[in-house]
Structures are given as C-alpha cells and as structure tokens.
Write a protein that holds these residues in place. Structure first.
Motif, PDB file in Angstrom:
ATOM      1  N   TYR A  47       0.731  -1.148  -0.141  1.00  0.00           N
ATOM      2  CA  TYR A  47       0.215  -0.048  -0.113  1.00  0.00           C
ATOM      3  C   TYR A  47       0.726   1.206  -0.043  1.00  0.00           C
ATOM      4  O   TYR A  47       0.298   2.139  -0.339  1.00  0.00           O
ATOM      5  CB  TYR A  47      -0.770   0.206   1.234  1.00  0.00           C
ATOM      6  CG  TYR A  47      -2.187  -0.885   1.163  1.00  0.00           C
ATOM      7  CD1 TYR A  47      -2.533  -1.425   0.030  1.00  0.00           C
ATOM      8  CD2 TYR A  47      -2.904  -1.048   2.210  1.00  0.00           C
ATOM      9  CE1 TYR A  47      -3.880  -1.976  -0.194  1.00  0.00           C
ATOM     10  CE2 TYR A  47      -4.119  -1.721   1.886  1.00  0.00           C
ATOM     11  CZ  TYR A  47      -4.439  -2.304   0.816  1.00  0.00           C
ATOM     12  OH  TYR A  47      -5.655  -3.129   0.833  1.00  0.00           O
ATOM     13  N   SER A  48       2.016   1.280   0.290  1.00  0.00           N
ATOM     14  CA  SER A  48       2.989   2.526   0.373  1.00  0.00           C
ATOM     15  C   SER A  48       3.069   2.914  -0.738  1.00  0.00           C
ATOM     16  O   SER A  48       2.868   2.498  -1.926  1.00  0.00           O
ATOM     17  CB  SER A  48       4.364   2.058   1.057  1.00  0.00           C
ATOM     18  OG  SER A  48       4.988   1.215   0.171  1.00  0.00           O
ATOM     19  N   ASP A  49       3.318   4.248  -0.868  1.00  0.00           N
ATOM     20  CA  ASP A  49       3.706   5.209  -1.947  1.00  0.00           C
ATOM     21  C   ASP A  49       4.703   5.104  -2.830  1.00  0.00           C
ATOM     22  O   ASP A  49       5.711   4.280  -2.393  1.00  0.00           O
ATOM     23  CB  ASP A  49       3.371   6.654  -1.899  1.00  0.00           C
ATOM     24  CG  ASP A  49       4.335   7.237  -0.752  1.00  0.00           C
ATOM     25  OD1 ASP A  49       5.419   6.642  -0.776  1.00  0.00           O
ATOM     26  OD2 ASP A  49       4.116   8.328  -0.042  1.00  0.00           O
ATOM     27  N   SER A  50       4.867   5.721  -3.934  1.00  0.00           N
ATOM     28  CA  SER A  50       6.117   5.276  -4.804  1.00  0.00           C
ATOM     29  C   SER A  50       7.285   6.363  -4.624  1.00  0.00           C
ATOM     30  O   SER A  50       8.096   6.478  -5.211  1.00  0.00           O
ATOM     31  CB  SER A  50       5.718   5.676  -6.309  1.00  0.00           C
ATOM     32  OG  SER A  50       5.039   7.069  -6.462  1.00  0.00           O
ATOM     33  N   SER A  51       7.105   7.024  -3.411  1.00  0.00           N
ATOM     34  CA  SER A  51       8.372   7.916  -3.250  1.00  0.00           C
ATOM     35  C   SER A  51       9.510   7.119  -2.700  1.00  0.00           C
ATOM     36  O   SER A  51       9.555   6.027  -2.641  1.00  0.00           O
ATOM     37  CB  SER A  51       8.257   9.004  -1.995  1.00  0.00           C
ATOM     38  OG  SER A  51       7.906   8.220  -0.592  1.00  0.00           O
TER      39      SER A  51
ATOM     40  N   ALA B 251       9.092   5.400   0.361  1.00  0.00           N
ATOM     41  CA  ALA B 251       7.935   4.498   0.411  1.00  0.00           C
ATOM     42  C   ALA B 251       6.924   4.401   1.534  1.00  0.00           C
ATOM     43  O   ALA B 251       6.700   3.706   2.432  1.00  0.00           O
ATOM     44  CB  ALA B 251       8.194   3.327   0.058  1.00  0.00           C
TER      45      ALA B 251
ATOM     46  N   ASP C  79       0.645   6.331   3.504  1.00  0.00           N
ATOM     47  CA  ASP C  79      -0.173   7.705   4.016  1.00  0.00           C
ATOM     48  C   ASP C  79      -1.137   7.192   5.072  1.00  0.00           C
ATOM     49  O   ASP C  79      -1.707   6.176   5.020  1.00  0.00           O
ATOM     50  CB  ASP C  79      -0.810   8.286   2.809  1.00  0.00           C
ATOM     51  CG  ASP C  79       0.004   8.848   1.865  1.00  0.00           C
ATOM     52  OD1 ASP C  79       1.287   9.103   2.400  1.00  0.00           O
ATOM     53  OD2 ASP C  79      -0.226   8.773   0.607  1.00  0.00           O
TER      54      ASP C  79
ATOM     55  N   ARG D  37      -4.411   5.703   3.688  1.00  0.00           N
ATOM     56  CA  ARG D  37      -4.331   4.248   3.168  1.00  0.00           C
ATOM     57  C   ARG D  37      -4.316   3.405   4.335  1.00  0.00           C
ATOM     58  O   ARG D  37      -4.954   2.342   4.442  1.00  0.00           O
ATOM     59  CB  ARG D  37      -3.405   4.244   2.414  1.00  0.00           C
ATOM     60  CG  ARG D  37      -3.497   4.689   0.772  1.00  0.00           C
ATOM     61  CD  ARG D  37      -2.319   4.149  -0.194  1.00  0.00           C
ATOM     62  NE  ARG D  37      -2.565   4.562  -1.665  1.00  0.00           N
ATOM     63  CZ  ARG D  37      -1.993   4.180  -2.479  1.00  0.00           C
ATOM     64  NH1 ARG D  37      -1.003   3.153  -2.236  1.00  0.00           N
ATOM     65  NH2 ARG D  37      -2.086   4.637  -3.643  1.00  0.00           N
TER      66      ARG D  37
END
Length: 374
Positions: A309-313, A316, A319, A322
């Motif tokens: 579920y973590s973002d693509s930064s 990672a 949020d 989420r």
C-alpha cells in the motif's frame, strides 16, 4: 600472569583441534555461528555443494572462526550442546578441551562470551581489511584458570539462566502459533472484514505543560524504546503525550523497511513521543479490542500489505488515509479476548526468556571477575 590466587594459562595448552569430515555424506543439518556466539541454520545456498567436505560437530565441541574479528569486534566462537550432530563449513576450525577435569567447556565458552574478550580479539587481530584473528594468535590468548570447583559455580549460574531462557522460549513459540492459527482460520472461513478507520480516534495531546516524561521512539519490532535522538536543545513542549491504551503510528519508510511501525503503549506512566508520530485510540463502542488490534499488526503478512500500500516515493511511505482503509478479520469479542489472553501468556514467557538472556550476559561476567580476583 596472576590475578589474586588465580593463575593465567595459554588456551592452546588446553585444547586440541578435531577435523572429522562428513565422508559418509550424512544429511545432518548445516549450521553457522552468528555474532551472538549462537548457532543458526546456514544462510548459504547449498545447491550443488559437496557436503562430504563439511565438518561434523557433536555435543561438547567448539567451533571457531577468526574471520572479520576486528571488523565486527567479535570473536566468533560457539559451544555445540545439541545431542544431534551437525555440519559446519570447512572454513571453521573445530576443537575440544583436551582435559575437561582442568577446564570446563562451559567455563571457556563463558570467558569468550564477554565484551572484554571480543575487544581483546579486535586488539590482537591482524591488519588486513577484514582484520582476522589468526588461529596461532587465538591459541596464545591467556585466560584465568580457577579451580574446577570455582569454575563449576559460575557455570551452574550460567546454566540456570540458559535453562530459564530455553524453557520459556519453548513455551512462547507454540502459544504464538495458536494465536496466529486462529486468525488465519478466520480468514480462510471468510470472517467478516472490518475497516480499522471505523474504530480509530486520533489523539493529539501535546505536552504544553512541559512534563518531563521519558521520551520514546518506535522500532521495527513494534515496541517502544528510549529515543536515540539528542534531546539537549529540543523543546519537548511540542512533543506528544502518549498514555496507556493509546497507539503510536508512523507511516514513514513502510515500503523501504517492509514494516508498519505501530505500537500499543501499555505502561501506567505517560511518555513523550515525537510530534511526527500519529497517536490514536480505539473507540470503546466498536467491536475491536486494542490488544487484538495490535496482535494483528505484529503479523509479517500485515507488514507486506503495508509495503504493497505504500506510495512510490523514495521512502515508500504509508499515508494515513491508506492506513485507516486497511481491513482486518472481525472475530466475536469473546474469541478476541481468548486469543489476547493466550497472546499475553506467550509474551510473558517471551519476556522472561529475554530477561534471563540479558541477566546471563550481565551477571555471569561479574561472577567471572569475582572468581578471577578472589
């Protein structure tokens, strides 16, 4: 060298190498030594490896590796005490005590299971990049040699701690498995799913009054720990106060570490945590127990979900929006309580094991010092 009435002896005079190879190609477990001087299953890929060249070790034998002693500030040495033989890499040196009426194997191991011995190994290691401790130098190390009776006293204390540790570890493991099996069974039986955001209430108690509570952080094992940050110039009035029954959450680096950093605070005395953490509690009117909730998030499967579920930064992050959309199996409250009670028993056994391990490392070196200088 003498200290008190205890003589110091060269260990090379009391040990002898042994080199029994697995020529019969027996399928014994293959193990290695870690920095804690305990044996562990090998992490090497054994596909295509000729284990007939490996060494057989049996109960009472030592395994030694001088590689990287200086780099790791650790003499890798282990005393094998299992009844079943095992295999170790031919790169290890294996040896035994040549007269256990003069030197008890456990006493020798205890002597090297100290920070002081590791530092000395680092001091005498060579000047290569890996800073190895050569076998001839190891043999020249001198150790204090009290009487067998005095050795036995220290060994008995060490064995008592180790037995407490092993017994409680043996109790904790199956209890943990029982808890997880109930949860897995609920998932397979299509138990109702519950969105955790329905129960979560954000708590944002700032330390406006400047209380001098202990400042804590949160590690990847999902437990609170004393902060490692320098607090000399930090204004803790901006920190958050966390109280018993409340959670701390950090979504930072969830993907990178494959870990959802979350912990349930269970102490009676409040503490302070960084304002970067999110603090929350569960609504008492919702059908989720805090301990059950925390137990769900201690599962490695949940960490993998957080990573997904973590973002693509670069970091990672997971949020908050989420995070609160995550769903967990909803079990009847009575079953939640039963699982939590089992889990608490497992944790108590685990804590006793950890305390015994810590005490063995703290108390036994002190006993050795007493014997040496008496």
């Amino acid at each position: 060298m003498d200290a008190g009435n205890v003589k110091w002896v060269r260990i090379g005079d009391y040990i002898e190498q042994c080199d029994e190879r697995n020529s019969a190609n027996v399928n014994y477990p293959v193990i290695g030594i870690n920095r804690d001087k305990t044996f562990m299953p090998t992490v090497a890929n054994l596909d295509g490896v000729d284990i007939a060249k490996y060494k057989i070790i049996t109960k009472g034998m030592f395994v030694f590796s001088g590689m990287q002693t200086g780099r790791d500030i650790c003499i890798r040495i282990g005393l094998y005490d299992n009844e079943q033989p095992a295999l170790v890499s031919p790169a290890y040196t294996t040896f035994v005590i040549n007269d256990d009426k003069k030197v008890l194997p456990e006493y020798l191991f205890m002597y090297f299971n100290r920070d002081e011995s590791d530092r000395y190994g680092w001091f005498i290691s060579d000047s290569s990049v890996r800073a190895n401790l050569d076998w001839p130098r190891f043999l020249d190390i001198e150790i204090p040699l009290p009487s067998p009776n005095e050795q036995q006293k220290v060994v008995n204390a060490w064995k008592a701690f180790r037995e407490i540790k092993e017994q409680n570890e043996a109790k904790a493991a199956p209890l943990m498995q029982v808890c997880q099996s109930y949860i897995q069974k609920a998932k397979k039986n299509n138990a109702d799913k519950y969105r955790i955001g329905n129960a979560i209430k954000i708590v944002d108690t700032v330390n406006k009054d400047g209380h001098s509570y202990e400042v804590l952080g949160l590690n990847s094992n999902k437990v609170f720990m004393p902060t490692i940050a320098s607090m000399d110039t930090i204004n803790t009035s901006k920190y958050k106060v966390i109280r018993k029954g409340e959670f701390a959450f950090s979504g930072m680096q969830t993907g990178r570490d494959k870990c959802i950093r979350i912990a349930l605070y269970e102490k009676d005395t409040p503490a302070l945590i960084s304002p970067a953490y999110t603090t929350f509690a569960l609504d008492e009117n919702e059908p989720i127990l805090p301990e059950y909730f925390m137990m769900i998030f201690k599962n490695s499967e949940m960490d993998r979900l957080g990573w997904f579920y973590s973002d693509s930064s670069v970091r990672a992050n997971l949020d908050w929006d989420r995070f609160i959309d995550i769903e967990i199996p909803l079990l009847p409250i009575e079953l939640q309580r039963a699982i939590v009670n089992i889990y608490k028993c497992a944790n108590e056994a685990k804590q006793i094991a950890e305390d015994a391990d810590r005490l063995s490392r703290e108390v036994c070196p002190a006993l050795l010092q007493h014997v040496i200088h008496s």
